[in-house]
Design an enzyme around this catalytic site. Structure first.
Site, short mmCIF file in Angstrom:
data_model
loop_
_atom_site.label_atom_id
_atom_site.label_comp_id
_atom_site.label_asym_id
_atom_site.label_seq_id
_atom_site.Cartn_x
_atom_site.Cartn_y
_atom_site.Cartn_z
N SER A 299 -1.68 0.25 -6.72
CA SER A 299 -2.47 -0.34 -5.64
C SER A 299 -3.90 -0.61 -6.10
O SER A 299 -4.12 -1.35 -7.04
CB SER A 299 -2.39 0.56 -4.41
OG SER A 299 -2.83 -0.11 -3.27
N ASP B 17 -6.27 -6.63 -3.27
CA ASP B 17 -6.16 -5.66 -4.36
C ASP B 17 -4.97 -6.03 -5.25
O ASP B 17 -4.27 -7.01 -4.97
CB ASP B 17 -6.08 -4.24 -3.80
CG ASP B 17 -4.82 -3.97 -2.98
OD1 ASP B 17 -4.22 -4.95 -2.49
OD2 ASP B 17 -4.45 -2.79 -2.80
N ASP C 271 -1.89 -5.13 -5.68
CA ASP C 271 -0.53 -5.28 -5.13
C ASP C 271 -0.51 -5.98 -3.78
O ASP C 271 0.53 -6.07 -3.14
CB ASP C 271 0.17 -3.92 -5.03
CG ASP C 271 -0.43 -3.01 -3.98
OD1 ASP C 271 -1.66 -3.06 -3.78
OD2 ASP C 271 0.33 -2.24 -3.35
N ASP D 80 -1.74 -5.48 -0.71
CA ASP D 80 -1.54 -4.87 0.60
C ASP D 80 -2.86 -4.55 1.29
O ASP D 80 -2.87 -4.07 2.42
CB ASP D 80 -0.63 -3.63 0.52
CG ASP D 80 -1.24 -2.47 -0.25
OD1 ASP D 80 -2.34 -2.63 -0.84
OD2 ASP D 80 -0.62 -1.39 -0.29
#
Length: 462
Positions: free
Chosen positions: A106, A250, A252, A254
């Site tokens: 993340s 970011d 990933d 999310d």
């Protein structure tokens, strides 16, 4: 760096010693534990798991290890390749899979990676299921398949496009209205998979896209957590390009943050506030965020006649409470949007599409939209932990000291004062105590944070 095992996933830094970092051995061990958990729980032979990864440098290595471990257990793997967390979450139920693994750390820097584990709904596993997987990993209780029963690998690289289609088909996403607005935006995708999916979404919605760090090579040009102190370049570029706003995701995809047309941060806490305002204007109902999120969501929810609920920190906790309270929108103040009409997971792609529609409908500048919401200011701080610190004992001392105030111990200690609050908790993902404060001015929020950092250090003897 200790390998961290929590409801947020299994994460660690690459390299070093087994059980202290996310080494190849650890990646295989936890993938095997997850696959074994599915086999034991489901009690069937034909198990199917979706996997995908962000663009970080260690991704291909960890990806190959995890995929082949599952195949070795006799599990079929649907490999999305370079993907996003919400894309994998969308793919699991569409593929009628039994689970999913997202390989991403993340917002953590490039030396980190992780295995995020999903159930058959494409949602994060419960704490109980996570605990069972950790137990299997500790016991090394695996039974691999014989040569005639190995799983198969099916590569499907179309899911970012499918994800976009699922978003654009939502009734509250108005493509025609957005196209009429002729928006121009700058996108900072920190050289990860957002650099593919976000520009594609914008193109489909008729938005002119100026790309900043959209090459998915995993070489993050700045700290990948989408906070103001890391985003000076896009803040400057939005003004230079005379763009309507900037979009930051970011690695990933999310977490979602916006930059106003004047180069100022919209405020990651206000991503959810603005999108909730739009959803609630069309579909009244309840909202949920975590205890560390802004009071502004509560205010906007009450304005629309709904009820606001606060959960413990952690996406799985937010989702659980959203389901319980039948929330129409929810998420986390770190820019995580959870829109259940699409799926129960933080999703920047649906967030961008809904924000664009909201902005096109409002016909106002992004800075004006921000000014239309209640003004709260947050300060986010942390204290590094050492093994000698008894965090629970320290937090209990804080709770006792402020027992005459409104105190919640659902997750750490949150103290609600009349015009401000402070939330103190152990991080799920890093060896730190987080200290979040909010007040009516930045100075007041910062002052409250300094006060509690000092108090915590005094209680901890550091």
């Amino acid at each position: 760096m200790t390998l961290i095992k929590s409801i947020s996933g299994i994460r660690g830094t690459i390299g070093g010693a087994i059980d202290d970092n996310l080494t190849p051995i650890d990646a295989v061990k936890f993938a095997a534990a997850y696959g074994t958990f599915l086999k034991k729980t489901l009690g069937k032979e034909d198990i199917k798991v979706v996997i995908g990864r962000d663009a970080r440098i260690s991704g291909p290595m960890i990806h190959a290890l995890v995929a082949n471990t599952l195949i070795g257990l006799g599990i079929d793997v649907i490999d999305l390749g370079l993907s996003t967390t919400p894309t994998v979450e969308v793919a699991v139920p569409l593929e009628k899979a039994d689970g999913g693994i997202i390989l991403t750390a993340s917002h953590n820097p490039k030396q980190w990676n992780a295995l995020k584990l999903l159930n058959d709904k494409g949602e994060f596993l419960s704490g109980a299921d996570g605990a069972e997987i950790l137990k299997i990993a500790d016991a090394g209780d695996y039974q691999f398949a014989d040569v005639d029963s190995l799983g198969t690998l099916i590569v499907n690289d179309s899911y970012m496009d499918i994800h976009i289609d699922e978003v654009l088909n939502l009734p509250l996403v108005n493509i025609d209205l957005v196209k009429e607005a002729k928006f121009k935006v700058v996108v900072d995708a920190v050289n990860s998979s957002g650099g593919i999916i976000v520009p594609k979404l914008l193109e489909e919605m008729g938005v002119e896209c100026v790309k900043l760090y959209c090459t998915p090579d995993g070489h993050f040009p700045h700290n990948p957590e989408p906070l103001k102190e890391h985003l000076s370049e896009i803040m400057k570029l939005v003004v230079e390009e005379k763009a309507d706003f900037g979009i930051v995701v970011d690695p990933d995809v999310d977490r979602l943050a916006f930059v106003s047309e004047n180069g100022e941060m919209f405020g990651e806490e206000y991503t959810l506030v603005a999108i909730a305002d739009y959803i609630l204007s069309k579909n009244s109902g309840n909202t949920v965020s975590n205890l560390s999120s802004s009071r502004a969501l509560r205010d906007v929810t009450l304005k629309h006649g709904g009820t606001y609920f606060a959960s413990a920190v952690g996406e799985v906790n937010v989702v659980e409470l959203m389901k319980k309270q039948n929330a129409v929108i929810g998420g986390e103040g770190n820019g995580g949007i959870i829109y259940p009409d699409l799926h129960y997971g933080r999703d920047s792609i649906v967030g961008i599409a809904l924000f664009l529609t909201h902005l096109a409908e409002k016909k106002m500048k992004v800075s004006e939209l921000r000014d239309s919401y209640p003004a709260y200011f947050m300060s986010k701080n942390k204290i590094e932990l050492t093994p000698s610190i008894n965090v629970d004992a320290v937090l209990k001392q804080v709770e006792d000291k402020y027992q005459s105030e409104e105190v919640s111990t659902v997750d750490g200690v949150k103290i609600d004062f009349e015009n401000s609050w402070v939330h103190l908790r152990k991080s799920n993902t890093e060896p730190i105590i987080r200290i979040y404060t909010e007040a009516g001015s930045q100075a007041a929020a910062d002052e409250l944070a300094v006060r509690f950092v000092s108090e915590l250090k005094a209680f901890a003897g550091i």
